[in-house]
Design an enzyme around this catalytic site. Structure first.
Site, PDB file in Angstrom:
ATOM      1  N   ARG A  68     -15.262  19.793  33.799  1.00  0.00           N
ATOM      2  CA  ARG A  68     -14.492  18.687  34.422  1.00  0.00           C
ATOM      3  C   ARG A  68     -15.253  18.208  35.652  1.00  0.00           C
ATOM      4  O   ARG A  68     -15.507  18.958  36.575  1.00  0.00           O
ATOM      5  CB  ARG A  68     -13.111  19.193  34.816  1.00  0.00           C
ATOM      6  CG  ARG A  68     -12.269  18.123  35.468  1.00  0.00           C
ATOM      7  CD  ARG A  68     -10.942  18.666  35.938  1.00  0.00           C
ATOM      8  NE  ARG A  68     -10.018  18.926  34.844  1.00  0.00           N
ATOM      9  CZ  ARG A  68      -8.904  19.644  34.976  1.00  0.00           C
ATOM     10  NH1 ARG A  68      -8.595  20.191  36.142  1.00  0.00           N
ATOM     11  NH2 ARG A  68      -8.094  19.831  33.951  1.00  0.00           N
ATOM     12  N   ARG A 182      -2.211  26.726  45.334  1.00  0.00           N
ATOM     13  CA  ARG A 182      -2.121  26.150  43.980  1.00  0.00           C
ATOM     14  C   ARG A 182      -2.960  24.882  43.975  1.00  0.00           C
ATOM     15  O   ARG A 182      -3.516  24.477  44.992  1.00  0.00           O
ATOM     16  CB  ARG A 182      -0.632  25.828  43.716  1.00  0.00           C
ATOM     17  CG  ARG A 182      -0.191  25.799  42.266  1.00  0.00           C
ATOM     18  CD  ARG A 182      -0.327  27.125  41.576  1.00  0.00           C
ATOM     19  NE  ARG A 182       0.448  27.191  40.354  1.00  0.00           N
ATOM     20  CZ  ARG A 182       0.042  26.776  39.157  1.00  0.00           C
ATOM     21  NH1 ARG A 182      -1.144  26.213  38.998  1.00  0.00           N
ATOM     22  NH2 ARG A 182       0.820  26.909  38.098  1.00  0.00           N
ATOM     23  N   LYS A 183      -2.988  24.184  42.825  1.00  0.00           N
ATOM     24  CA  LYS A 183      -3.696  22.905  42.769  1.00  0.00           C
ATOM     25  C   LYS A 183      -3.094  21.905  43.751  1.00  0.00           C
ATOM     26  O   LYS A 183      -1.951  22.077  44.190  1.00  0.00           O
ATOM     27  CB  LYS A 183      -3.661  22.350  41.350  1.00  0.00           C
ATOM     28  CG  LYS A 183      -2.293  21.847  40.950  1.00  0.00           C
ATOM     29  CD  LYS A 183      -2.193  21.442  39.486  1.00  0.00           C
ATOM     30  CE  LYS A 183      -2.937  20.182  39.163  1.00  0.00           C
ATOM     31  NZ  LYS A 183      -2.547  19.655  37.804  1.00  0.00           N
ATOM     32  N   GLY A 455       1.173  17.962  25.606  1.00  0.00           N
ATOM     33  CA  GLY A 455       1.293  19.050  24.631  1.00  0.00           C
ATOM     34  C   GLY A 455       2.174  20.209  25.032  1.00  0.00           C
ATOM     35  O   GLY A 455       2.476  21.087  24.214  1.00  0.00           O
ATOM     36  N   CYS A 460       0.490  17.317  31.780  1.00  0.00           N
ATOM     37  CA  CYS A 460      -0.773  16.647  32.129  1.00  0.00           C
ATOM     38  C   CYS A 460      -0.782  15.198  31.637  1.00  0.00           C
ATOM     39  O   CYS A 460      -1.431  14.344  32.225  1.00  0.00           O
ATOM     40  CB  CYS A 460      -1.945  17.388  31.518  1.00  0.00           C
ATOM     41  SG  CYS A 460      -1.993  19.132  31.942  1.00  0.00           S
ATOM     42  N   GLY A 461      -0.074  14.926  30.549  1.00  0.00           N
ATOM     43  CA  GLY A 461      -0.014  13.565  30.001  1.00  0.00           C
ATOM     44  C   GLY A 461       1.085  12.722  30.646  1.00  0.00           C
ATOM     45  O   GLY A 461       1.354  11.618  30.208  1.00  0.00           O
TER      46      GLY A 461
HETATM   47 FE1  SRM Z   1      -3.440  19.439  33.679  1.00  0.00          FE
HETATM   48  C1  SRM Z   1      -3.477  22.808  33.421  1.00  0.00           C
HETATM   49  C2  SRM Z   1      -5.757  19.172  31.300  1.00  0.00           C
HETATM   50  C3  SRM Z   1      -3.880  16.206  34.539  1.00  0.00           C
HETATM   51  C4  SRM Z   1      -0.476  19.525  35.366  1.00  0.00           C
HETATM   52  N1  SRM Z   1      -4.490  20.787  32.599  1.00  0.00           N
HETATM   53  C5  SRM Z   1      -4.375  22.133  32.675  1.00  0.00           C
HETATM   54  C6  SRM Z   1      -5.482  22.802  31.872  1.00  0.00           C
HETATM   55  C7  SRM Z   1      -6.619  23.093  32.824  1.00  0.00           C
HETATM   56  C8  SRM Z   1      -4.998  24.101  31.202  1.00  0.00           C
HETATM   57  C9  SRM Z   1      -6.098  24.854  30.508  1.00  0.00           C
HETATM   58  O1  SRM Z   1      -6.814  25.612  31.168  1.00  0.00           O
HETATM   59  O2  SRM Z   1      -6.249  24.673  29.312  1.00  0.00           O
HETATM   60  C10 SRM Z   1      -5.790  21.682  30.855  1.00  0.00           C
HETATM   61  C11 SRM Z   1      -7.205  21.648  30.324  1.00  0.00           C
HETATM   62  C12 SRM Z   1      -7.170  21.264  28.850  1.00  0.00           C
HETATM   63  C13 SRM Z   1      -8.477  20.730  28.381  1.00  0.00           C
HETATM   64  O3  SRM Z   1      -9.267  21.489  27.772  1.00  0.00           O
HETATM   65  O4  SRM Z   1      -8.715  19.544  28.535  1.00  0.00           O
HETATM   66  C14 SRM Z   1      -5.350  20.456  31.625  1.00  0.00           C
HETATM   67  N2  SRM Z   1      -4.685  18.005  33.114  1.00  0.00           N
HETATM   68  C15 SRM Z   1      -5.493  18.052  32.040  1.00  0.00           C
HETATM   69  C16 SRM Z   1      -6.087  16.693  31.730  1.00  0.00           C
HETATM   70  C17 SRM Z   1      -7.491  16.748  31.140  1.00  0.00           C
HETATM   71  C18 SRM Z   1      -5.135  15.946  30.774  1.00  0.00           C
HETATM   72  C19 SRM Z   1      -5.737  14.727  30.141  1.00  0.00           C
HETATM   73  O5  SRM Z   1      -5.921  14.760  28.919  1.00  0.00           O
HETATM   74  O6  SRM Z   1      -6.033  13.754  30.843  1.00  0.00           O
HETATM   75  C20 SRM Z   1      -5.974  16.046  33.122  1.00  0.00           C
HETATM   76  C21 SRM Z   1      -7.181  16.323  33.982  1.00  0.00           C
HETATM   77  C22 SRM Z   1      -7.095  15.609  35.303  1.00  0.00           C
HETATM   78  C23 SRM Z   1      -8.340  15.745  36.122  1.00  0.00           C
HETATM   79  O7  SRM Z   1      -9.275  14.996  35.849  1.00  0.00           O
HETATM   80  O8  SRM Z   1      -8.372  16.563  37.047  1.00  0.00           O
HETATM   81  C24 SRM Z   1      -4.766  16.786  33.672  1.00  0.00           C
HETATM   82  N3  SRM Z   1      -2.421  18.126  34.817  1.00  0.00           N
HETATM   83  C25 SRM Z   1      -2.710  16.809  34.965  1.00  0.00           C
HETATM   84  C26 SRM Z   1      -1.614  16.131  35.587  1.00  0.00           C
HETATM   85  C27 SRM Z   1      -1.506  14.625  35.808  1.00  0.00           C
HETATM   86  C28 SRM Z   1      -1.934  14.174  37.157  1.00  0.00           C
HETATM   87  O9  SRM Z   1      -2.607  14.891  37.921  1.00  0.00           O
HETATM   88  O10 SRM Z   1      -1.576  13.050  37.464  1.00  0.00           O
HETATM   89  C29 SRM Z   1      -0.635  17.081  35.814  1.00  0.00           C
HETATM   90  C30 SRM Z   1       0.769  16.852  36.396  1.00  0.00           C
HETATM   91  C31 SRM Z   1       0.703  16.478  37.826  1.00  0.00           C
HETATM   92  C32 SRM Z   1       0.640  17.649  38.751  1.00  0.00           C
HETATM   93  O11 SRM Z   1      -0.249  18.479  38.630  1.00  0.00           O
HETATM   94  O12 SRM Z   1       1.487  17.716  39.624  1.00  0.00           O
HETATM   95  C33 SRM Z   1      -1.158  18.327  35.335  1.00  0.00           C
HETATM   96  N4  SRM Z   1      -2.213  20.915  34.321  1.00  0.00           N
HETATM   97  C34 SRM Z   1      -1.014  20.738  34.953  1.00  0.00           C
HETATM   98  C35 SRM Z   1      -0.380  22.017  35.126  1.00  0.00           C
HETATM   99  C36 SRM Z   1       0.975  22.285  35.831  1.00  0.00           C
HETATM  100  C37 SRM Z   1       0.727  22.502  37.293  1.00  0.00           C
HETATM  101  C38 SRM Z   1       1.783  23.302  37.979  1.00  0.00           C
HETATM  102  O13 SRM Z   1       1.934  23.140  39.210  1.00  0.00           O
HETATM  103  O14 SRM Z   1       2.430  24.133  37.349  1.00  0.00           O
HETATM  104  C39 SRM Z   1      -1.238  22.969  34.550  1.00  0.00           C
HETATM  105  C40 SRM Z   1      -1.018  24.496  34.460  1.00  0.00           C
HETATM  106  C41 SRM Z   1      -1.505  25.215  35.670  1.00  0.00           C
HETATM  107  O15 SRM Z   1      -2.152  24.642  36.552  1.00  0.00           O
HETATM  108  O16 SRM Z   1      -1.222  26.409  35.725  1.00  0.00           O
HETATM  109  C42 SRM Z   1      -2.371  22.249  34.054  1.00  0.00           C
HETATM  110 FE1  SF4 Z   2      -0.210  21.361  28.284  1.00  0.00          FE
HETATM  111 FE2  SF4 Z   2      -1.886  20.112  29.919  1.00  0.00          FE
HETATM  112 FE3  SF4 Z   2      -2.818  21.501  27.866  1.00  0.00          FE
HETATM  113 FE4  SF4 Z   2      -1.573  19.174  27.484  1.00  0.00          FE
HETATM  114  S1  SF4 Z   2      -3.539  19.526  28.517  1.00  0.00           S
HETATM  115  S2  SF4 Z   2      -1.244  21.013  26.313  1.00  0.00           S
HETATM  116  S3  SF4 Z   2       0.048  19.315  29.034  1.00  0.00           S
HETATM  117  S4  SF4 Z   2      -1.732  22.280  29.682  1.00  0.00           S
END
Ligand code: SRM
Ligand code: SF4
Length: 536
Positions: A68, A182-183, A455, A460-461
């Site tokens: 990323r 956290r993030k 998903g 994240c979506g």
């Molecule tokens: Fe996300 C975790 C993908 C935007 C909330 N997110 C993950 C992980 C890293 C989990 C993992 O290790 O598999 C996903 C990686 C999957 C992969 O292989 O692609 C993942 N998040 C994404 C992306 C790629 C979704 C997308 O298809 O666009 C986005 C990457 C953004 C970036 O460039 O940095 C993405 N994630 C978001 C957003 C939207 C936003 O930021 O506007 C959110 C909700 C907003 C927020 O964070 O407040 C989001 N992602 C999470 C969470 C829940 C966080 C929490 O506080 O619990 C997780 C789980 C975690 O962090 O433990 C997570």
């Molecule tokens: Fe869940 Fe984020 Fe993975 Fe989508 S990319 S399946 S919302 S953790």
């Protein structure tokens, strides 16, 4: 860090491993990891600490990592895009890339052996993936039309860069901010349509004027105060917005306004307060909002002021977000006479190496060598002269990355889902595309509809910002566990943004199409094509 925050007994497993060795420490070990390979690596380094460098172990595709990047303000040069395409082509085994919901790019299929070379290539063109995962500040979003929009109030590009540089030490890594509870998400918007979803960030800056004929709200509920007659541009500050499986909240006002030159200082102060006082015992209750809840806004604001060493001015009476959100797909004139920006729709944000080369070529041949990304996972190519529009629009890539996609396609966003993400409860991207194609074959639309797929409950979506949000879940059908969705509605973006909520739970994906069809007809004015054809 305070004693409370570090009390060993109350530390969760993530806090423990961070205390043992900072995530950023693996930066010095990349050569060694590359020589021993992923199977021989320490598991905590491999599965967690590498994320401090933007390298994600994928249990779904072991040995093939995801990388990323960071794309401040969603801006990338054609040179950088080509390097990403080359990395994908050369090192990405079955590689693809995705534009993310934070205006960013992720590469797939990367092997640990190639990391040293890949990092060299990134550094040579000013790309960095540092601190883009785990307990760090994520990609900082900014207005995708910064510097182009005829109606913009502030060009966010430089400011977003300054904030990223301060947090990442110019992309080298900054131990000051690598151990947050956290993030942490930051957004800065300078336009009128809240193009970055300010309300879902831990810290957001939205345009607002002080002074002039406007009154400002008195601090802490006091009577309104008349400001100086000079109208000053700055930002109202929102804090605490986030989505998680446990809880989703829109950001709330800090009751503070800052001039652009103080934005970096505010970011650093907020991060220091969060780093040193944020809750670390339970990872599900560690995002900034939980600290604000515990302290109350007044105490939090005071702590930020103390870190800054100066008082914050109270919020401006109103912000300047007064437009509906634009999606930027299509051809639009820029503020520079004779130039245009063109928004290309990239289905569910998925890119392959050839696409990246082709987008880079178009931006170079027709534009100024710059490409922009949006939180809707699409691409904008700016600075295309009027005289070149005709030939640009005839380019074959526009057959796939359309400037006039069908209604549902146009508003579709999807997270990664089960293809690569081990949290996923369902497959998303392919299913999302297939579902809307089937609906578009059945229905005609007279208004835009934004459908977001995610998903799992991590969101994240961003299903809560969509007209219709679909969140993956497992449901029982005919005695078997099958893939399903919970349905969200009512998300409003742009002016008066607010989050949608869950209206129906547990629809098996196989039964989803008729359910969506009914929602589209009942709530969004869609009509069956057959009915339209016979003039009913
Ligand atoms: Fe996300 C975790 C993908 C935007 C909330 N997110 C993950 C992980 C890293 C989990 C993992 O290790 O598999 C996903 C990686 C999957 C992969 O292989 O692609 C993942 N998040 C994404 C992306 C790629 C979704 C997308 O298809 O666009 C986005 C990457 C953004 C970036 O460039 O940095 C993405 N994630 C978001 C957003 C939207 C936003 O930021 O506007 C959110 C909700 C907003 C927020 O964070 O407040 C989001 N992602 C999470 C969470 C829940 C966080 C929490 O506080 O619990 C997780 C789980 C975690 O962090 O433990 C997570
Ligand atoms: Fe869940 Fe984020 Fe993975 Fe989508 S990319 S399946 S919302 S953790």
């Amino acid at each position: 860090m305070t004693d409370a925050a570090t009390s060993k007994a109350s530390l969760n497993k993530f806090e423990k491993f961070k205390a043992e060795k900072d995530g950023l420490a693996v930066k010095a070990e990349i050569e060694q990891f590359a020589s021993i390979g992923w199977e021989a690596m320490d598991e905590t380094d491999r599965d967690h600490r590498l994320k401090w460098l933007g390298v994600f172990f994928r249990p779904v595709t072991p040995g093939k990592f995801m990388m990323r990047l960071r794309m401040p303000n969603g801006i990338i040069t054609t040179h950088q895009m080509r390097v990403l395409g080359e990395v994908l082509q050369r090192y990405g085994d079955d590689g693809s890339a995705d534009i993310t919901t934070r205006q960013n790019i992720q590469l797939r299929g990367i092997r640990i052996e190639d990391l040293p070379e890949i990092f060299q290539k990134f550094a040579a063109v000013g790309l960095t993936s540092i601190q883009s995962g785990m307990d760090n500040v994520r990609n900082i979003t900014g207005d995708p039309l910064a510097g182009l929009d005829t109606e913009e109030l502030f060009d966010t590009r430089d400011l977003v860069h300054q904030v990223q540089d301060a947090i990442t030490n110019y992309g080298e890594g900054n131990p000051e901010f690598t151990n947050l509870p956290r993030k942490f998400n930051i957004a800065i918007t300078g336009g009128r349509d809240n193009s970055v979803h300010a309300e879902i960030n831990d810290l957001a800056f939205v345009p607002a004027f002080k002074g002039g004929s406007r009154e400002s709200v008195g601090a802490h509920g006091c009577a309104p105060v008349q400001e100086s007659q000079e109208k000053e541009f700055g930002f109202n500050i929102l804090v605490g917005g986030f989505f998680s499986a446990k809880r989703c909240e829109a950001a709330v006002p800090l009751d503070a306004w800052v001039a652009p030159e103080d934005v970096v200082a505010v970011c650093k102060a907020v991060l220091e307060v969060y780093r040193d006082n944020g809750l670390r015992a339970n990872r599900q209750k560690a995002r900034l909002m939980w600290l604000i809840d515990e302290w109350g806004m007044e105490k939090f604001r005071l702590a930020v002021e103390t870190r800054m060493g100066k008082s914050l001015r109270s919020a401006a009476a109103k912000d300047e977000i007064d437009w509906e959100k634009r999606d930027h797909i299509g051809v639009y004139p820029q503020k520079q006479p004779g130039l245009n920006y063109i928004g290309l729709h990239v289905p569910v944000g998925r890119l392959y190496a050839q696409d990246m080369f082709e987008v880079a070529r178009l931006a170079e041949v027709y534009g100024s060598g710059e490409i922009r990304l949006t939180v809707e996972q699409n691409i904008i190519i700016p600075n295309i002269p009027d005289s070149r529009l005709g030939t640009f629009l005839a380019e074959p890539l526009l057959q796939r990355f359309s400037i006039e996609p069908e209604t549902l396609t146009r508003g579709l966003v999807s997270c990664t889902g089960a293809q690569f993400c081990n949290f996923a409860l369902i497959e998303t991207k392919n299913r999302a595309l297939a579902t809307i194609k089937a609906l578009e074959a059945e229905l005609r639309f007279t208004q835009p509809v934004r459908i977001h797929w995610t998903g799992c409950p991590n969101s994240c979506g961003q299903p809560q910002v969509a007209d219709i949000g679909l969140m993956g879940t497992k449901v029982r059908k005919d005695g078997k566990a099958v893939e399903g969705v919970d349905i969200y509605m009512g998300g409003k973006v742009g002016k008066d943004a607010h989050l949608g909520s869950c209206i129906t739970k547990g629809i098996p994906c196989d039964d989803l199409q008729p359910v969506l069809r009914n929602l589209l007809v009942e709530h969004f004015g869609a009509r069956p094509r057959q009915e339209v054809a016979i003039g009913a």
